[in-house]
Every structure is written in structure tokens, then in C-alpha cells.
Design a protein around this motif. Structure first.
Motif, PDB file in Angstrom:
ATOM      1  N   MET A   1       0.848  -1.191   0.000  1.00  0.00           N
ATOM      2  CA  MET A   1       0.000   0.000   0.000  1.00  0.00           C
ATOM      3  C   MET A   1       0.886   1.244   0.000  1.00  0.00           C
ATOM      4  O   MET A   1       1.936   1.253   0.610  1.00  0.00           O
ATOM      5  N   ASN A   2       0.456   2.251  -0.725  1.00  0.00           N
ATOM      6  CA  ASN A   2       1.245   3.480  -0.735  1.00  0.00           C
ATOM      7  C   ASN A   2       1.085   4.202   0.603  1.00  0.00           C
ATOM      8  O   ASN A   2       0.299   3.818   1.446  1.00  0.00           O
ATOM      9  N   ASN A   3       1.869   5.237   0.780  1.00  0.00           N
ATOM     10  CA  ASN A   3       1.828   5.961   2.048  1.00  0.00           C
ATOM     11  C   ASN A   3       0.962   7.205   2.002  1.00  0.00           C
ATOM     12  O   ASN A   3       1.098   8.081   2.833  1.00  0.00           O
ATOM     13  N   GLN A   4       0.077   7.293   1.003  1.00  0.00           N
ATOM     14  CA  GLN A   4      -0.834   8.439   0.971  1.00  0.00           C
ATOM     15  C   GLN A   4      -1.808   8.338   2.135  1.00  0.00           C
ATOM     16  O   GLN A   4      -2.234   7.253   2.518  1.00  0.00           O
ATOM     17  N   ARG A   5      -2.153   9.494   2.650  1.00  0.00           N
ATOM     18  CA  ARG A   5      -3.131   9.553   3.742  1.00  0.00           C
ATOM     19  C   ARG A   5      -4.502   9.741   3.119  1.00  0.00           C
ATOM     20  O   ARG A   5      -4.825  10.812   2.613  1.00  0.00           O
ATOM     21  N   LEU A   6      -5.298   8.677   3.174  1.00  0.00           N
ATOM     22  CA  LEU A   6      -6.586   8.619   2.488  1.00  0.00           C
ATOM     23  C   LEU A   6      -7.720   8.531   3.488  1.00  0.00           C
ATOM     24  O   LEU A   6      -7.562   7.997   4.588  1.00  0.00           O
ATOM     25  N   ALA A   7      -8.892   9.015   3.081  1.00  0.00           N
ATOM     26  CA  ALA A   7     -10.078   8.925   3.930  1.00  0.00           C
ATOM     27  C   ALA A   7     -11.307   8.802   3.050  1.00  0.00           C
ATOM     28  O   ALA A   7     -11.293   9.167   1.876  1.00  0.00           O
ATOM     29  N   GLY A   8     -12.353   8.287   3.641  1.00  0.00           N
ATOM     30  CA  GLY A   8     -13.649   8.229   2.990  1.00  0.00           C
ATOM     31  C   GLY A   8     -14.701   8.469   4.047  1.00  0.00           C
ATOM     32  O   GLY A   8     -14.507   8.139   5.210  1.00  0.00           O
ATOM     33  N   LEU A   9     -15.806   9.062   3.639  1.00  0.00           N
ATOM     34  CA  LEU A   9     -16.865   9.262   4.615  1.00  0.00           C
ATOM     35  C   LEU A   9     -18.223   9.217   3.956  1.00  0.00           C
ATOM     36  O   LEU A   9     -18.384   9.563   2.799  1.00  0.00           O
ATOM     37  N   ALA A  16     -22.233  11.431  10.307  1.00  0.00           N
ATOM     38  CA  ALA A  16     -21.175  11.127   9.344  1.00  0.00           C
ATOM     39  C   ALA A  16     -20.349   9.977   9.895  1.00  0.00           C
ATOM     40  O   ALA A  16     -20.045   9.939  11.092  1.00  0.00           O
ATOM     41  N   ILE A  17     -19.996   9.049   9.022  1.00  0.00           N
ATOM     42  CA  ILE A  17     -19.122   7.936   9.376  1.00  0.00           C
ATOM     43  C   ILE A  17     -17.830   8.128   8.576  1.00  0.00           C
ATOM     44  O   ILE A  17     -17.874   8.266   7.359  1.00  0.00           O
ATOM     45  N   VAL A  18     -16.699   8.154   9.268  1.00  0.00           N
ATOM     46  CA  VAL A  18     -15.412   8.413   8.622  1.00  0.00           C
ATOM     47  C   VAL A  18     -14.522   7.181   8.752  1.00  0.00           C
ATOM     48  O   VAL A  18     -14.398   6.602   9.834  1.00  0.00           O
ATOM     49  N   ALA A  19     -13.907   6.793   7.635  1.00  0.00           N
ATOM     50  CA  ALA A  19     -12.887   5.745   7.617  1.00  0.00           C
ATOM     51  C   ALA A  19     -11.624   6.374   7.040  1.00  0.00           C
ATOM     52  O   ALA A  19     -11.686   7.117   6.060  1.00  0.00           O
ATOM     53  N   LYS A  20     -10.487   6.106   7.673  1.00  0.00           N
ATOM     54  CA  LYS A  20      -9.234   6.644   7.147  1.00  0.00           C
ATOM     55  C   LYS A  20      -8.109   5.661   7.404  1.00  0.00           C
ATOM     56  O   LYS A  20      -8.263   4.726   8.198  1.00  0.00           O
ATOM     57  N   ASN A  21      -7.001   5.863   6.715  1.00  0.00           N
ATOM     58  CA  ASN A  21      -5.885   4.942   6.845  1.00  0.00           C
ATOM     59  C   ASN A  21      -4.719   5.564   7.589  1.00  0.00           C
ATOM     60  O   ASN A  21      -3.590   5.096   7.471  1.00  0.00           O
ATOM     61  N   HIS A  22      -4.976   6.630   8.322  1.00  0.00           N
ATOM     62  CA  HIS A  22      -3.864   7.293   9.007  1.00  0.00           C
ATOM     63  C   HIS A  22      -4.297   7.895  10.323  1.00  0.00           C
ATOM     64  O   HIS A  22      -5.455   8.226  10.540  1.00  0.00           O
ATOM     65  N   ASP A  23      -3.304   7.992  11.198  1.00  0.00           N
ATOM     66  CA  ASP A  23      -3.466   8.785  12.403  1.00  0.00           C
ATOM     67  C   ASP A  23      -2.486   9.945  12.239  1.00  0.00           C
ATOM     68  O   ASP A  23      -2.063  10.236  11.128  1.00  0.00           O
ATOM     69  N   ALA A  24      -2.095  10.583  13.293  1.00  0.00           N
ATOM     70  CA  ALA A  24      -1.195  11.725  13.167  1.00  0.00           C
ATOM     71  C   ALA A  24       0.186  11.307  12.652  1.00  0.00           C
ATOM     72  O   ALA A  24       0.879  12.101  12.030  1.00  0.00           O
ATOM     73  N   GLN A  25       0.578  10.061  12.880  1.00  0.00           N
ATOM     74  CA  GLN A  25       1.932   9.623  12.572  1.00  0.00           C
ATOM     75  C   GLN A  25       2.097   8.937  11.223  1.00  0.00           C
ATOM     76  O   GLN A  25       3.004   9.232  10.476  1.00  0.00           O
ATOM     77  N   ASN A  34     -14.981   7.400  15.359  1.00  0.00           N
ATOM     78  CA  ASN A  34     -16.302   7.505  15.983  1.00  0.00           C
ATOM     79  C   ASN A  34     -17.212   8.340  15.101  1.00  0.00           C
ATOM     80  O   ASN A  34     -16.788   9.376  14.588  1.00  0.00           O
ATOM     81  N   PRO A  35     -18.472   7.909  14.910  1.00  0.00           N
ATOM     82  CA  PRO A  35     -19.398   8.697  14.081  1.00  0.00           C
ATOM     83  C   PRO A  35     -19.581  10.106  14.644  1.00  0.00           C
ATOM     84  O   PRO A  35     -19.528  10.316  15.846  1.00  0.00           O
ATOM     85  N   VAL A  36     -19.783  11.041  13.747  1.00  0.00           N
ATOM     86  CA  VAL A  36     -20.032  12.442  14.132  1.00  0.00           C
ATOM     87  C   VAL A  36     -21.533  12.676  14.008  1.00  0.00           C
ATOM     88  O   VAL A  36     -22.123  12.415  12.965  1.00  0.00           O
ATOM     89  N   LYS A  37     -22.150  13.127  15.076  1.00  0.00           N
ATOM     90  CA  LYS A  37     -23.595  13.393  15.083  1.00  0.00           C
ATOM     91  C   LYS A  37     -23.857  14.867  14.808  1.00  0.00           C
ATOM     92  O   LYS A  37     -23.146  15.733  15.289  1.00  0.00           O
ATOM     93  N   HIS A  38     -24.905  15.131  14.029  1.00  0.00           N
ATOM     94  CA  HIS A  38     -25.319  16.495  13.721  1.00  0.00           C
ATOM     95  C   HIS A  38     -26.423  16.888  14.689  1.00  0.00           C
ATOM     96  O   HIS A  38     -27.467  16.247  14.727  1.00  0.00           O
ATOM     97  N   ALA A  66     -14.151  17.815   9.768  1.00  0.00           N
ATOM     98  CA  ALA A  66     -12.863  18.311   9.274  1.00  0.00           C
ATOM     99  C   ALA A  66     -11.722  17.949  10.229  1.00  0.00           C
ATOM    100  O   ALA A  66     -10.622  17.611   9.784  1.00  0.00           O
ATOM    101  N   GLU A  67     -11.986  17.988  11.526  1.00  0.00           N
ATOM    102  CA  GLU A  67     -10.955  17.634  12.505  1.00  0.00           C
ATOM    103  C   GLU A  67     -10.470  16.202  12.302  1.00  0.00           C
ATOM    104  O   GLU A  67      -9.298  15.902  12.527  1.00  0.00           O
ATOM    105  N   LEU A  68     -11.351  15.310  11.852  1.00  0.00           N
ATOM    106  CA  LEU A  68     -10.965  13.926  11.595  1.00  0.00           C
ATOM    107  C   LEU A  68     -10.161  13.798  10.304  1.00  0.00           C
ATOM    108  O   LEU A  68      -9.503  12.775  10.078  1.00  0.00           O
ATOM    109  N   LEU A  69     -10.221  14.803   9.449  1.00  0.00           N
ATOM    110  CA  LEU A  69      -9.562  14.743   8.145  1.00  0.00           C
ATOM    111  C   LEU A  69      -8.223  15.485   8.096  1.00  0.00           C
ATOM    112  O   LEU A  69      -7.600  15.549   7.038  1.00  0.00           O
ATOM    113  N   VAL A  70      -7.764  16.016   9.223  1.00  0.00           N
ATOM    114  CA  VAL A  70      -6.487  16.724   9.253  1.00  0.00           C
ATOM    115  C   VAL A  70      -5.391  15.794   8.725  1.00  0.00           C
ATOM    116  O   VAL A  70      -5.354  14.616   9.065  1.00  0.00           O
TER     117      VAL A  70
END
Length: 125
Positions: A1-9, A16-25, A34-38, A66-70
């Protein structure tokens, strides 16, 4: 897998349900956040106050997402209606996301596992 930081929601007007392949590191396997409630405003005394509260709550909702997508480089945004377009506009108007590569799709209700599979498939993982 490449090292791009990817996300989907997956997003609708309630959560909103967010899936991503990275943390801060680092970038690794996709995981769910965790789902984000409106927050929905109910029972305002007049239309103007209700509209202001609704806009404030939507900005707060988008900011929490957006905070989850930093540090994300590419994001897939899917969901029903036009809310994914509103989120895209919000993100691109935010300086730290102005170069974010955003793909929009329309889809009906998705659960967490369906989103994970859709994100993996989208990015070829």
C-alpha cells in the motif's frame, strides 16, 4: 500500500461515518473513527432564530468532520442528497484543506462495514 493519507466518509443530515488509513503519525490499514452526530435544533420561536441555529449547528458538524480529516491528502465523500457538496465547499473554503483532493459520490444509507469496503474499493486496496 502506498503511504498516501486517504479517507472516505458517508454523510447525511444526521451523522457522518469516517474511515481513514492514518493517524497523526503514519498511514496503514483503514479504520473507522467515531461517528459524528449532527445536532438538530428544535422548537425555535421564529424562523430567523431557527435558521441561524441550523447554520451554526451545520458549521459545527462540518468542523467536527474536518478535525478527523487533518493531514488527509484524498477523501471520498458519499451520501444522499446535496450535503456532501456542502461539506466539500466547506472544506475547500478552509485554508488547511484548499489542496485536498475530493471525490463526490451519491449513495443511499451505508453502515460502517459497507463504508470500509467502499473506501477500500475506491482506493484499490
Amino acid at each position: 500500500m502506498n503511504n498516501q493519507r486517504l479517507a472516505g466518509l458517508w454523510i447525511d443530515t444526521e451523522k457522518a461515518i469516517v474511515a481513514k488509513n492514518h493517524d497523526a503519525q503514519s498511514a496503514s490499514e483503514f479504520f473507522l473513527c467515531n461517528p459524528v452526530k449532527h445536532e438538530i435544533q428544535h422548537g425555535n420561536s421564529n424562523e430567523h432564530t431557527g435558521n441561524n441555529a441550523e447554520q451554526t449547528n451545520k458549521r459545527k458538524y462540518f468542523k467536527e468532520i474536518a478535525e478527523l480529516l487533518v493531514n488527509t491528502e484524498k477523501v471520498l465523500i458519499t451520501g444522499p442528497g446535496t450535503i456532501q457538496e456542502e461539506l466539500k465547499s466547506h472544506l475547500l473554503a478552509t485554508p488547511e484543506f484548499k489542496d485536498l483532493d475530493i471525490t463526490l459520490q451519491t449513495s443511499q444509507q451505508m453502515g460502517e462495514q459497507q463504508l470500509l469496503e467502499a473506501v477500500k474499493s475506491h482506493y484499490g486496496n
